[in-house]
Design a protein around this motif. Structure first.
Motif, PDB file in Angstrom:
ATOM      1  N   UNK A  27      20.424  62.045  90.554  1.00 24.83           N
ATOM      2  CA  UNK A  27      20.293  62.325  88.902  1.00 24.83           C
ATOM      3  C   UNK A  27      20.867  61.023  88.159  1.00 24.83           C
ATOM      4  N   UNK A  28      20.206  60.605  87.297  1.00 22.95           N
ATOM      5  CA  UNK A  28      20.344  59.264  86.818  1.00 22.95           C
ATOM      6  C   UNK A  28      20.946  59.809  85.380  1.00 22.95           C
ATOM      7  N   UNK A  29      22.226  59.201  84.835  1.00 22.96           N
ATOM      8  CA  UNK A  29      22.715  59.534  83.592  1.00 22.96           C
ATOM      9  C   UNK A  29      21.767  59.283  82.777  1.00 22.96           C
ATOM     10  N   UNK A  30      21.834  59.555  81.535  1.00 23.55           N
ATOM     11  CA  UNK A  30      20.960  59.275  80.345  1.00 23.55           C
ATOM     12  C   UNK A  30      21.849  57.881  79.861  1.00 23.55           C
ATOM     13  N   UNK A  31      21.024  56.955  79.142  1.00 25.26           N
ATOM     14  CA  UNK A  31      21.469  55.824  78.827  1.00 25.26           C
ATOM     15  C   UNK A  31      22.441  55.927  77.571  1.00 25.26           C
ATOM     16  N   UNK A  32      22.200  57.040  76.898  1.00 27.12           N
ATOM     17  CA  UNK A  32      23.333  57.371  75.672  1.00 27.12           C
ATOM     18  C   UNK A  32      24.816  57.810  76.371  1.00 27.12           C
ATOM     19  N   UNK A  33      24.870  58.358  77.410  1.00 29.70           N
ATOM     20  CA  UNK A  33      25.886  58.436  78.200  1.00 29.70           C
ATOM     21  C   UNK A  33      26.689  57.283  78.805  1.00 29.70           C
ATOM     22  N   UNK A  35      26.133  54.186  77.282  1.00 28.45           N
ATOM     23  CA  UNK A  35      26.582  53.278  76.333  1.00 28.45           C
ATOM     24  C   UNK A  35      27.704  54.006  75.707  1.00 28.45           C
ATOM     25  N   UNK A  36      27.795  55.268  75.420  1.00 24.08           N
ATOM     26  CA  UNK A  36      28.745  55.869  74.805  1.00 24.08           C
ATOM     27  C   UNK A  36      30.201  55.541  75.445  1.00 24.08           C
ATOM     28  N   UNK A  37      30.157  55.697  76.753  1.00 17.71           N
ATOM     29  CA  UNK A  37      31.436  55.475  77.733  1.00 17.71           C
ATOM     30  C   UNK A  37      31.930  54.061  77.369  1.00 17.71           C
ATOM     31  N   UNK A  38      30.808  53.136  77.395  1.00 22.70           N
ATOM     32  CA  UNK A  38      31.093  51.688  77.215  1.00 22.70           C
ATOM     33  C   UNK A  38      32.017  51.416  75.796  1.00 22.70           C
ATOM     34  N   UNK A  39      31.397  52.361  74.859  1.00 23.89           N
ATOM     35  CA  UNK A  39      32.019  52.405  73.374  1.00 23.89           C
ATOM     36  C   UNK A  39      33.139  52.847  73.346  1.00 23.89           C
ATOM     37  N   UNK A  71      30.989  60.782  70.530  1.00 24.19           N
ATOM     38  CA  UNK A  71      29.563  61.471  69.912  1.00 24.19           C
ATOM     39  C   UNK A  71      28.270  61.025  70.960  1.00 24.19           C
ATOM     40  N   UNK A  72      28.121  59.607  70.950  1.00 22.98           N
ATOM     41  CA  UNK A  72      26.988  59.443  71.681  1.00 22.98           C
ATOM     42  C   UNK A  72      26.972  59.709  73.346  1.00 22.98           C
ATOM     43  N   UNK A  73      27.972  59.933  73.864  1.00 28.06           N
ATOM     44  CA  UNK A  73      28.204  60.382  75.257  1.00 28.06           C
ATOM     45  C   UNK A  73      27.816  61.936  75.310  1.00 28.06           C
ATOM     46  N   UNK A  74      28.293  62.507  74.151  1.00 29.52           N
ATOM     47  CA  UNK A  74      28.095  64.100  74.153  1.00 29.52           C
ATOM     48  C   UNK A  74      26.346  64.367  73.964  1.00 29.52           C
ATOM     49  N   UNK A  75      26.075  63.328  72.984  1.00 30.11           N
ATOM     50  CA  UNK A  75      24.478  63.568  73.021  1.00 30.11           C
ATOM     51  C   UNK A  75      23.829  63.301  74.424  1.00 30.11           C
ATOM     52  N   UNK A  76      24.116  62.183  75.059  1.00 29.70           N
ATOM     53  CA  UNK A  76      23.453  61.929  76.401  1.00 29.70           C
ATOM     54  C   UNK A  76      23.863  63.121  77.166  1.00 29.70           C
ATOM     55  N   UNK A  77      24.784  63.983  77.401  1.00 29.33           N
ATOM     56  CA  UNK A  77      25.006  65.037  77.989  1.00 29.33           C
ATOM     57  C   UNK A  77      23.928  66.109  77.568  1.00 29.33           C
ATOM     58  N   UNK A  78      23.830  66.243  76.690  1.00 27.43           N
ATOM     59  CA  UNK A  78      22.939  67.289  76.144  1.00 27.43           C
ATOM     60  C   UNK A  78      21.515  66.912  76.745  1.00 27.43           C
ATOM     61  N   UNK A  79      21.081  65.649  76.404  1.00 28.49           N
ATOM     62  CA  UNK A  79      19.826  65.188  77.022  1.00 28.49           C
ATOM     63  C   UNK A  79      19.659  65.537  78.649  1.00 28.49           C
ATOM     64  N   UNK A  80      20.865  65.162  79.368  1.00 25.83           N
ATOM     65  CA  UNK A  80      20.915  65.574  80.927  1.00 25.83           C
ATOM     66  C   UNK A  80      20.789  66.854  80.834  1.00 25.83           C
TER      67      UNK A  80
END
Length: 86
Positions: A27-33, A35-39, A71-80
């Motif tokens: 399972x590949x994490x979404x790019x938003x997750x 980037x969000x973690x990096x932020x 917020x960006x991490x949460x959006x990536x979680x929803x996409x995942x």
């Protein structure tokens, strides 16, 4: 005891090892997750430096960047989650 050895020529724990090392779907994490973690990490660094230097502006920028990253991490979680269902 001897009967078990004859019936099972390999150890019973071997079945657990097969299940443990079986090929799994990656399972590949979404790019938003990512980037969000990096932020979030960058924001924490800004907060730490801002507090150490005594710069309130840098501290507030760091807090804002942490929130933006969460917020960006949460959006990536929803996409995942949507990828897993679909």
């Amino acid at each position: 005891m001897l009967m078990q050895i004859i019936l099972l020529p390999f150890p019973a724990c071997y079945l657990d090892l097969q299940r443990h090392f079986a090929p799994q779907r990656r399972v590949v994490m979404d790019k938003d997750r990512i980037k969000g973690s990096a932020k979030v990490v960058a924001g924490k660094a800004k907060v730490a430096v801002g507090k150490a230097v005594g710069d309130a502006k840098l501290t507030s920028e760091g807090e804002a960047q942490k929130v933006e990253g969460r917020v960006q991490n949460a959006i990536g979680g929803i996409k995942d989650a949507l990828k897993k269902k679909g």
